[in-house]
Design a protein around this motif. Sequence first.
Motif, PDB file in Angstrom:
ATOM      1  N   ASP A 283       0.813  -1.222   0.000  1.00  0.00           N
ATOM      2  CA  ASP A 283       0.000   0.000   0.000  1.00  0.00           C
ATOM      3  C   ASP A 283       0.843   1.267   0.000  1.00  0.00           C
ATOM      4  O   ASP A 283       0.528   2.235  -0.707  1.00  0.00           O
ATOM      5  CB  ASP A 283      -0.946   0.005   1.201  1.00  0.00           C
ATOM      6  CG  ASP A 283      -2.056  -1.020   1.084  1.00  0.00           C
ATOM      7  OD1 ASP A 283      -2.314  -1.490  -0.037  1.00  0.00           O
ATOM      8  OD2 ASP A 283      -2.663  -1.349   2.127  1.00  0.00           O
TER       9      ASP A 283
ATOM     10  N   PHE B 258      -3.069   2.748   6.822  1.00  0.00           N
ATOM     11  CA  PHE B 258      -4.026   2.779   5.726  1.00  0.00           C
ATOM     12  C   PHE B 258      -5.387   2.295   6.184  1.00  0.00           C
ATOM     13  O   PHE B 258      -5.493   1.347   6.944  1.00  0.00           O
ATOM     14  CB  PHE B 258      -3.532   1.906   4.564  1.00  0.00           C
ATOM     15  CG  PHE B 258      -2.203   2.356   4.056  1.00  0.00           C
ATOM     16  CD1 PHE B 258      -2.112   3.350   3.102  1.00  0.00           C
ATOM     17  CD2 PHE B 258      -1.034   1.826   4.577  1.00  0.00           C
ATOM     18  CE1 PHE B 258      -0.889   3.794   2.660  1.00  0.00           C
ATOM     19  CE2 PHE B 258       0.198   2.264   4.146  1.00  0.00           C
ATOM     20  CZ  PHE B 258       0.268   3.245   3.185  1.00  0.00           C
TER      21      PHE B 258
ATOM     22  N   ASN C  62      -8.721   0.827   4.493  1.00  0.00           N
ATOM     23  CA  ASN C  62      -9.128   0.228   3.229  1.00  0.00           C
ATOM     24  C   ASN C  62     -10.639   0.054   3.166  1.00  0.00           C
ATOM     25  O   ASN C  62     -11.304  -0.055   4.186  1.00  0.00           O
ATOM     26  CB  ASN C  62      -8.458  -1.137   3.047  1.00  0.00           C
ATOM     27  CG  ASN C  62      -6.954  -1.027   2.963  1.00  0.00           C
ATOM     28  OD1 ASN C  62      -6.426  -0.015   2.531  1.00  0.00           O
ATOM     29  ND2 ASN C  62      -6.254  -2.056   3.378  1.00  0.00           N
TER      30      ASN C  62
ATOM     31  N   VAL D 201      -7.179   0.843  -0.999  1.00  0.00           N
ATOM     32  CA  VAL D 201      -6.813   1.910  -0.068  1.00  0.00           C
ATOM     33  C   VAL D 201      -7.765   3.081  -0.257  1.00  0.00           C
ATOM     34  O   VAL D 201      -7.988   3.529  -1.380  1.00  0.00           O
ATOM     35  CB  VAL D 201      -5.360   2.382  -0.309  1.00  0.00           C
ATOM     36  CG1 VAL D 201      -5.050   3.606   0.532  1.00  0.00           C
ATOM     37  CG2 VAL D 201      -4.374   1.272  -0.013  1.00  0.00           C
TER      38      VAL D 201
END
Length: 146
Positions: free
Chosen positions: A3, A30, A32, A38
Amino acid sequence: MDDLSKVRTVADYQFGRGAGDALFPDDAEFRNTRTGRVSQVLHDGGRLATLKTDGRLTLSDTAGERLHQAFEPPRGRVEFGDESVPYLRDGKNGFAKFVERVDDDVRAGDEVLVTGPDDEFVTTGRAELCADEMRDFGTGVAVLVR
């Protein structure tokens, strides 16, 4: 590709070489979507950026400050005069008649850094006009402030 590498690559493409490293520290987190895509990049409990479904990033003021420090003026900037700064800080849009200087590479739809005189960082926003139009137009919104 992990990511962090993905969002850094998007940032380099969108803002220019070096933007990804400047914006996103190694310890970024992150958020998601259910599909695993993401959606937000977080750091120190706050949002740095949102990755929209069109593949472009929108920046928080924290991320804008990071990019502002990393790039020399006028790169990615739209500069407004003193009289506009208080309104821009309150989240009001920036109008073309008050644009003092603008990066020649700014296109309509670009995420930009909104600055005041002497390159003082104010906020981030989305350009509604290209650089030439911002310089030439006497009316209309130049930057939609976030």
